[in-house]
Design an enzyme around this catalytic site. Structure first.
Site, short mmCIF file in Angstrom:
data_model
loop_
_atom_site.label_atom_id
_atom_site.label_comp_id
_atom_site.label_asym_id
_atom_site.label_seq_id
_atom_site.Cartn_x
_atom_site.Cartn_y
_atom_site.Cartn_z
N ARG A 154 0.96 -1.28 -0.29
CA ARG A 154 -0.02 -0.17 -0.07
C ARG A 154 0.86 1.23 -0.03
O ARG A 154 1.01 2.03 -1.28
CB ARG A 154 -0.92 -0.09 1.14
CG ARG A 154 -2.10 1.07 1.26
CD ARG A 154 -1.66 2.41 1.46
NE ARG A 154 -1.12 2.55 2.78
CZ ARG A 154 -0.62 3.53 3.45
NH1 ARG A 154 -0.59 4.67 2.60
NH2 ARG A 154 -0.20 3.60 4.58
N ASP A 155 1.68 1.55 0.92
CA ASP A 155 2.17 2.67 0.99
C ASP A 155 3.36 2.64 0.27
O ASP A 155 3.92 3.85 -0.40
CB ASP A 155 2.86 2.90 2.55
CG ASP A 155 3.09 4.45 3.20
OD1 ASP A 155 3.11 5.32 2.28
OD2 ASP A 155 3.28 4.52 4.11
N ASN B 192 9.01 4.30 3.28
CA ASN B 192 9.28 3.73 4.69
C ASN B 192 10.66 3.07 5.04
O ASN B 192 11.15 2.64 4.04
CB ASN B 192 8.10 2.87 4.89
CG ASN B 192 6.56 3.20 4.95
OD1 ASN B 192 6.19 3.36 3.82
ND2 ASN B 192 6.17 3.68 5.97
N CYS C 98 4.33 9.22 0.19
CA CYS C 98 2.95 9.59 0.00
C CYS C 98 2.76 10.68 -1.08
O CYS C 98 3.49 11.60 -0.99
CB CYS C 98 2.62 10.39 1.27
SG CYS C 98 0.98 10.93 1.40
N HIS D 244 9.02 6.78 7.84
CA HIS D 244 9.84 7.14 6.37
C HIS D 244 10.99 7.43 6.80
O HIS D 244 11.60 8.14 7.70
CB HIS D 244 8.93 8.14 5.71
CG HIS D 244 7.34 7.74 5.43
ND1 HIS D 244 7.11 7.09 4.03
CD2 HIS D 244 6.44 7.64 5.91
CE1 HIS D 244 6.06 6.58 3.72
NE2 HIS D 244 5.41 7.02 5.09
N HIS E 83 5.74 4.51 12.65
CA HIS E 83 5.76 4.29 11.13
C HIS E 83 6.53 5.43 10.63
O HIS E 83 6.06 6.43 10.53
CB HIS E 83 4.11 4.56 10.70
CG HIS E 83 3.69 4.47 9.10
ND1 HIS E 83 3.19 3.73 8.57
CD2 HIS E 83 4.01 5.75 8.48
CE1 HIS E 83 3.16 4.18 7.30
NE2 HIS E 83 3.56 5.50 7.15
P1 HMG Z 1 -13.20 14.34 -2.13
O1 HMG Z 1 -12.87 14.60 -3.54
O2 HMG Z 1 -13.30 15.47 -1.21
O3 HMG Z 1 -14.28 13.40 -1.96
O4 HMG Z 1 -12.09 13.60 -1.34
P2 HMG Z 1 -15.71 13.35 -2.76
O5 HMG Z 1 -16.57 12.76 -1.73
O6 HMG Z 1 -16.28 14.69 -3.14
O7 HMG Z 1 -15.67 12.45 -3.96
C1 HMG Z 1 -14.72 12.62 -5.08
C2 HMG Z 1 -14.93 11.53 -6.13
O8 HMG Z 1 -14.19 10.42 -5.55
C3 HMG Z 1 -16.39 11.17 -6.25
O9 HMG Z 1 -16.46 10.64 -7.58
C4 HMG Z 1 -16.39 10.03 -5.21
O10 HMG Z 1 -17.29 8.96 -5.74
C5 HMG Z 1 -14.97 9.25 -5.23
P3 HMG Z 1 -17.41 11.11 -9.03
O11 HMG Z 1 -18.69 11.48 -8.21
O12 HMG Z 1 -16.33 12.67 -9.04
O13 HMG Z 1 -17.29 10.42 -9.91
N1 HMG Z 1 -14.74 8.71 -4.10
C6 HMG Z 1 -14.49 7.45 -3.91
N2 HMG Z 1 -14.11 6.43 -4.94
C7 HMG Z 1 -13.82 5.20 -4.54
N3 HMG Z 1 -13.76 5.17 -3.05
C8 HMG Z 1 -13.62 6.19 -2.26
C9 HMG Z 1 -14.06 7.21 -2.54
N4 HMG Z 1 -14.40 8.37 -2.01
C10 HMG Z 1 -14.68 9.23 -2.82
N5 HMG Z 1 -13.61 5.50 -0.79
C11 HMG Z 1 -11.15 11.62 -0.31
C12 HMG Z 1 -11.92 12.96 -0.35
C13 HMG Z 1 -11.01 11.27 1.25
C14 HMG Z 1 -12.06 10.59 -0.89
C15 HMG Z 1 -10.02 11.75 -1.08
O14 HMG Z 1 -9.16 13.03 -0.44
C16 HMG Z 1 -9.08 10.63 -0.78
O15 HMG Z 1 -9.39 9.26 -1.20
N6 HMG Z 1 -7.86 10.73 -0.06
C17 HMG Z 1 -7.00 9.69 0.11
C18 HMG Z 1 -5.41 10.05 -0.23
C19 HMG Z 1 -4.48 9.03 -0.22
O16 HMG Z 1 -4.84 8.03 -0.22
N7 HMG Z 1 -3.28 9.34 0.39
C20 HMG Z 1 -2.29 8.39 0.65
C21 HMG Z 1 -2.56 7.29 1.75
S1 HMG Z 1 -2.45 8.20 3.37
C22 HMG Z 1 -0.70 8.09 3.60
O17 HMG Z 1 0.13 7.55 2.76
C23 HMG Z 1 -0.16 8.34 4.93
C24 HMG Z 1 0.09 7.01 5.70
O18 HMG Z 1 1.09 6.32 5.31
C25 HMG Z 1 0.79 7.57 7.14
C26 HMG Z 1 2.09 8.58 6.92
O19 HMG Z 1 3.03 8.15 6.49
O20 HMG Z 1 1.61 9.70 7.10
C27 HMG Z 1 -1.17 6.51 6.18
MG MG Z 2 3.04 6.43 5.07
#
Ligand code: HMG
Ligand code: MG
Length: 305
Positions: A15-16, A249, A240, A209, A207
């Site tokens: 994933r990450d 990481n 990320c 990086h 966690h």
């Molecule tokens: P948004 O644009 O505000 O959401 O995003 P929305 O509700 O307006 O939806 C926009 C579109 O996305 C819509 O589609 C939804 O249906 C679709 P449209 O109507 O335009 O065709 N949608 C989805 N589709 C599939 N699955 C879903 C989903 N939700 C909405 N779950 C949202 C808000 C939270 C969805 C967005 O900002 C998002 O997905 N963010 C995630 C970003 C991400 O994955 N970042 C990397 C992971 S985190 C990380 O790496 C950190 C970590 O490792 C720890 C660290 O190191 O810090 C964990």
């Molecule tokens: Mg991370």
């Protein structure tokens, strides 16, 4: 305090590690990676993310990945769920564990989740309630616990407050993320000490990086305080997409080598893990970001010659 005798490694490579890859990694490679990691003895693997494909296209095949893996008994396959839509899709694909992931700074919350911290806590609270009611385990991450790419320093007291909020939502564990890999050992300990005043240390994970090459030192400093769960990514894959300049990481191979040297049990077969790291690096056309993996590989080439 003596070091823990046993450490649980949460492998986040699929994933990450892969989420930031520019080229689309074929679904069958992702599935093979997860299966190989389980065969190395890793008992906790973060398999994919049920996030919006508009935000992270690489994770768009989340359902196929989760449905496609041959699940090994005793292995927990977690997935990210940013909202109820993600939780529903994750459940439909057979998820038994989800992770929620607020941030400790407003700027990162906006960039990564398109909402404020308060909004994210509401949203993630709903995900945690629904997931737990359906019998799923919930893990919490806190991004930017040791620094933010947009706001710089983050106060340990604020991190502790948010870690306590995740704990109160019923997360079985809160993983404190150095998203951009800027921390050093004393700083890591200060953050952990603040968190441990609000959440038992047994329920905290690191966690880290490795952007600045400090992750192993920070991990050791965390062990000294009794933290016994660490996230790591095979071959040091990752970063990320919403944290500019952040690298992967800490490499799982490097963590296992360190822990083996300290006599701390992990249940992971290092030689097999190193081969898996070389295999996935070749499959996606990257140099492995693991010193241990590279050293073991050149040693085996020398002894074969
Ligand atoms: P948004 O644009 O505000 O959401 O995003 P929305 O509700 O307006 O939806 C926009 C579109 O996305 C819509 O589609 C939804 O249906 C679709 P449209 O109507 O335009 O065709 N949608 C989805 N589709 C599939 N699955 C879903 C989903 N939700 C909405 N779950 C949202 C808000 C939270 C969805 C967005 O900002 C998002 O997905 N963010 C995630 C970003 C991400 O994955 N970042 C990397 C992971 S985190 C990380 O790496 C950190 C970590 O490792 C720890 C660290 O190191 O810090 C964990
Ligand atoms: Mg991370």
């Amino acid at each position: 305090m003596s070091l823990p005798k046993k450490v649980r490694i949460v492998e986040v490579g699929p994933r990450d590690g892969l989420q930031n890859e520019k080229g689309v990694v074929p679904t069958k490679i992702k599935i093979e990676l997860i299966e190989r990691l389980a065969d190395c003895g890793l008992a906790a693997i973060e398999a994919t993310a049920f996030v919006s494909p508009k935000w992270v296209p690489q994770m768009a095949d989340h359902s196929e990945v989760l449905k496609g893996i041959r699940r090994k008994p005793g292995v927990a396959y977690a997935v990210l769920a940013p909202n109820l839509k993600g939780l529903d899709s994750a459940r439909a694909a057979g998820a038994e564990e989800v992770a929620i992931f607020p941030a400790a700074t407003e700027s990162f919350s906006q960039k990564n989740l398109n909402c404020s911290i308060a909004e994210s806590l509401e949203r993630f609270g709903a995900v945690a309630r629904a997931a737990r009611a359906a019998g799923l385990r919930v893990r919490g991450y806190l991004s930017c616990a040791l620094g933010c790419p947009f706001e710089g320093e983050v106060a340990p007291a604020r991190v502790a407050e948010l870690a306590a909020a995740l704990d109160a939502m019923g997360c079985y564990e809160v993983s404190l993320a150095d998203t951009i890999g800027v921390a050093t050992p004393r700083k890591t300990q200060a953050m952990l000490e603040a968190c441990a005043r609000r959440v038992p240390i047994e329920r905290l994970a690191g966690h880290y990086h490795d952007t600045y090459g400090q992750a192993l030192a920070n991990l050791y400093a965390s062990l000294e305080l009794g933290v016994a769960v660490f996230d790591a990514s095979v071959a040091g894959l990752g970063g990320c997409p919403y944290a500019p300049g952040a690298t992967g990481n800490v490499a799982t191979e490097d963590v296992v080598y360190l822990l083996n040297g300290l006599g701390i049990e992990t249940g992971v077969d290092l030689a097999r893990l190193a081969q898996t790291g070389l295999w996935i690096s070749a499959a996606i056309g990257r140099e492995p970001a693991t010193r241990v993996g590279r050293a073991l590989s050149s040693k085996s080439k020398c002894s074969a010659a």
